[in-house]
Design an enzyme around this catalytic site. Sequence first.
Site, PDB file in Angstrom:
ATOM      1  N   GLY A 185     -52.728 -39.127  45.052  1.00 39.26           N
ATOM      2  CA  GLY A 185     -51.558 -38.278  45.202  1.00 39.26           C
ATOM      3  C   GLY A 185     -50.599 -38.320  44.032  1.00 39.26           C
ATOM      4  O   GLY A 185     -49.832 -37.390  43.823  1.00 39.26           O
ATOM      5  N   GLU A 221     -44.799 -47.343  40.179  1.00 42.28           N
ATOM      6  CA  GLU A 221     -45.666 -47.523  39.005  1.00 42.28           C
ATOM      7  C   GLU A 221     -45.871 -46.208  38.264  1.00 42.28           C
ATOM      8  O   GLU A 221     -46.004 -46.188  37.037  1.00 42.28           O
ATOM      9  CB  GLU A 221     -47.012 -48.105  39.447  1.00 42.28           C
ATOM     10  CG  GLU A 221     -46.944 -49.546  39.931  1.00 42.28           C
ATOM     11  CD  GLU A 221     -46.242 -49.691  41.269  1.00 42.28           C
ATOM     12  OE1 GLU A 221     -45.698 -50.786  41.545  1.00 42.28           O
ATOM     13  OE2 GLU A 221     -46.226 -48.707  42.061  1.00 42.28           O
ATOM     14  N   GLU A 246     -42.698 -39.247  46.494  1.00 40.99           N
ATOM     15  CA  GLU A 246     -42.343 -38.570  45.239  1.00 40.99           C
ATOM     16  C   GLU A 246     -42.864 -39.316  44.015  1.00 40.99           C
ATOM     17  O   GLU A 246     -42.255 -39.262  42.940  1.00 40.99           O
ATOM     18  CB  GLU A 246     -40.825 -38.383  45.136  1.00 40.99           C
ATOM     19  CG  GLU A 246     -40.222 -37.506  46.210  1.00 40.99           C
ATOM     20  CD  GLU A 246     -40.641 -36.052  46.104  1.00 40.99           C
ATOM     21  OE1 GLU A 246     -40.948 -35.604  44.997  1.00 40.99           O
ATOM     22  OE2 GLU A 246     -40.674 -35.377  47.147  1.00 40.99           O
ATOM     23  N   PHE A 280     -43.428 -27.478  55.082  1.00 44.95           N
ATOM     24  CA  PHE A 280     -44.025 -28.624  54.411  1.00 44.95           C
ATOM     25  C   PHE A 280     -44.486 -28.250  53.004  1.00 44.95           C
ATOM     26  O   PHE A 280     -44.658 -27.072  52.679  1.00 44.95           O
ATOM     27  CB  PHE A 280     -45.200 -29.188  55.216  1.00 44.95           C
ATOM     28  CG  PHE A 280     -46.384 -28.263  55.340  1.00 44.95           C
ATOM     29  CD1 PHE A 280     -47.346 -28.183  54.333  1.00 44.95           C
ATOM     30  CD2 PHE A 280     -46.555 -27.475  56.470  1.00 44.95           C
ATOM     31  CE1 PHE A 280     -48.438 -27.333  54.439  1.00 44.95           C
ATOM     32  CE2 PHE A 280     -47.649 -26.627  56.596  1.00 44.95           C
ATOM     33  CZ  PHE A 280     -48.591 -26.543  55.579  1.00 44.95           C
ATOM     34  N   GLY A 302     -36.564 -32.981  42.559  1.00 42.09           N
ATOM     35  CA  GLY A 302     -36.676 -33.678  43.825  1.00 42.09           C
ATOM     36  C   GLY A 302     -36.572 -35.178  43.709  1.00 42.09           C
ATOM     37  O   GLY A 302     -36.035 -35.841  44.595  1.00 42.09           O
ATOM     38  N   GLY A 311     -29.799 -62.902  59.129  1.00 44.05           N
ATOM     39  CA  GLY A 311     -30.679 -63.798  59.863  1.00 44.05           C
ATOM     40  C   GLY A 311     -31.434 -63.053  60.951  1.00 44.05           C
ATOM     41  O   GLY A 311     -31.874 -61.915  60.761  1.00 44.05           O
ATOM     42  N   THR A 336     -45.633 -34.751  54.997  1.00 39.84           N
ATOM     43  CA  THR A 336     -44.554 -34.856  55.978  1.00 39.84           C
ATOM     44  C   THR A 336     -44.120 -33.473  56.467  1.00 39.84           C
ATOM     45  O   THR A 336     -44.270 -32.476  55.762  1.00 39.84           O
ATOM     46  CB  THR A 336     -43.342 -35.598  55.394  1.00 39.84           C
ATOM     47  OG1 THR A 336     -42.927 -34.937  54.186  1.00 39.84           O
ATOM     48  CG2 THR A 336     -43.694 -37.031  55.059  1.00 39.84           C
ATOM     49  N   GLN A 371     -21.008 -69.521  47.862  1.00 41.39           N
ATOM     50  CA  GLN A 371     -21.389 -68.946  46.570  1.00 41.39           C
ATOM     51  C   GLN A 371     -22.760 -68.274  46.612  1.00 41.39           C
ATOM     52  O   GLN A 371     -22.967 -67.224  45.990  1.00 41.39           O
ATOM     53  CB  GLN A 371     -21.387 -70.028  45.490  1.00 41.39           C
ATOM     54  CG  GLN A 371     -21.578 -69.471  44.084  1.00 41.39           C
ATOM     55  CD  GLN A 371     -21.537 -70.561  43.033  1.00 41.39           C
ATOM     56  OE1 GLN A 371     -22.467 -71.352  42.930  1.00 41.39           O
ATOM     57  NE2 GLN A 371     -20.453 -70.630  42.279  1.00 41.39           N
TER      58      GLN A 371
END
Length: 389
Positions: free
Chosen positions: A143, A377, A373, A134, A252, A349, A171, A289
């Site tokens: 973060g 924003e 990562e 990790f 990464g 659907g 993770t 269409q």
Amino acid sequence: MTIDVSNEGELPFELEMLRDTVRHFVRSEVAPVEAKLSLDQAKLDPDQQAALQARARELGLWALATPKRLGGAGLDVLAQTIVAEEAAKCRLGAFFPAAGAIGGDPPSVLFHGTAEQFETYGRPIVEGRMPKAFTAISEASGGSDPARAIQLRAERDGDYYVLNGTKTWITHADRAHWGVVYARTGEPGRRDGISCFIVEIGTPGFTRSRIPVMIANSPNELHFDNARVPVANRIGEEGGGFALADDFLTRGRITYGAGPLGIAEEALRLTIEWAKERRVFGGLLAEKQGPQWMLADCRLALDAARLLIHRAARKVDRGEPARAEAAMAKWSATEAAFKTLDTCIQLFGGMGVSCELPLERWFRELRIKRLGEGATEIQRMIVARSLFS
């Protein structure tokens, strides 16, 4: 005047062969194993995964980012994006490339460590004797801004550092034997005040707790209460951790974006096949269409994102600065992929949200990818800053 664009939109023959190898492996060997999983299974069992990993090693699809001098394949970043895109085209592909068959890379920061560190911690992963490690950067305080947000302290005490604090949203920590942890050894808010350490599972004072989230691959919170880590486990110089992190984050983000792109491509393929068969309002869905334009928008967004990913990868492989380009690649790919999944579910659907299809799982997992990562924003901020630098 002749302009040499170096075939920016084309792949060399060797990379086309690599792409086709991964694609065939996923379709012919990974998909049949996945098809036997129950709908609530989040990953393969150890025996299934070990068999596929052995086959991946036979095909040379192992330790792809690890340098050849250290026993890996030594692929450049562009080649890694090709693999990442194709390896994601399976039900478990968002967080387990080729259902976990393709791996073998320790955290790339270890490549900057000592020979002893690599032999002890990296070699077992490359040789398939140890699970993935990790990487712990994020904290609850922010973060996406590690230079200022990291509060986990590492105080020197003779031949050890004493770690106190918490990491979150980490993770693979539940399965790893060790990981790399970024902690503050200097003044708050300074980039040169962060160092990187190898921390083993089982270190006294170091504990983990699972964080339930909207997907099965739950992250962990890591707690450090006077956890003593040997000085020999520091990677690089004291205070040099952020520079190491910045390098691997740039690389990464490029490969990270390629995975969602592959998932979206597979979802688009499934939807197009469905549209050719589904009859609505006196005709095929593919003849209407509205759906045509919805899928055309997806095609444009995915192709544009791939070009940005490949551009960023080529810049890194040429040794050029590519921080803003990597940010654009990750930003465009994860956003385009998520919107594509939303479109595909809309056109399917009710079947789109059925667990019988992988679309609903991919939709949830791609929502996470927009945060990993560095959130979208943050990528915008990186690009904006580059305009005024």
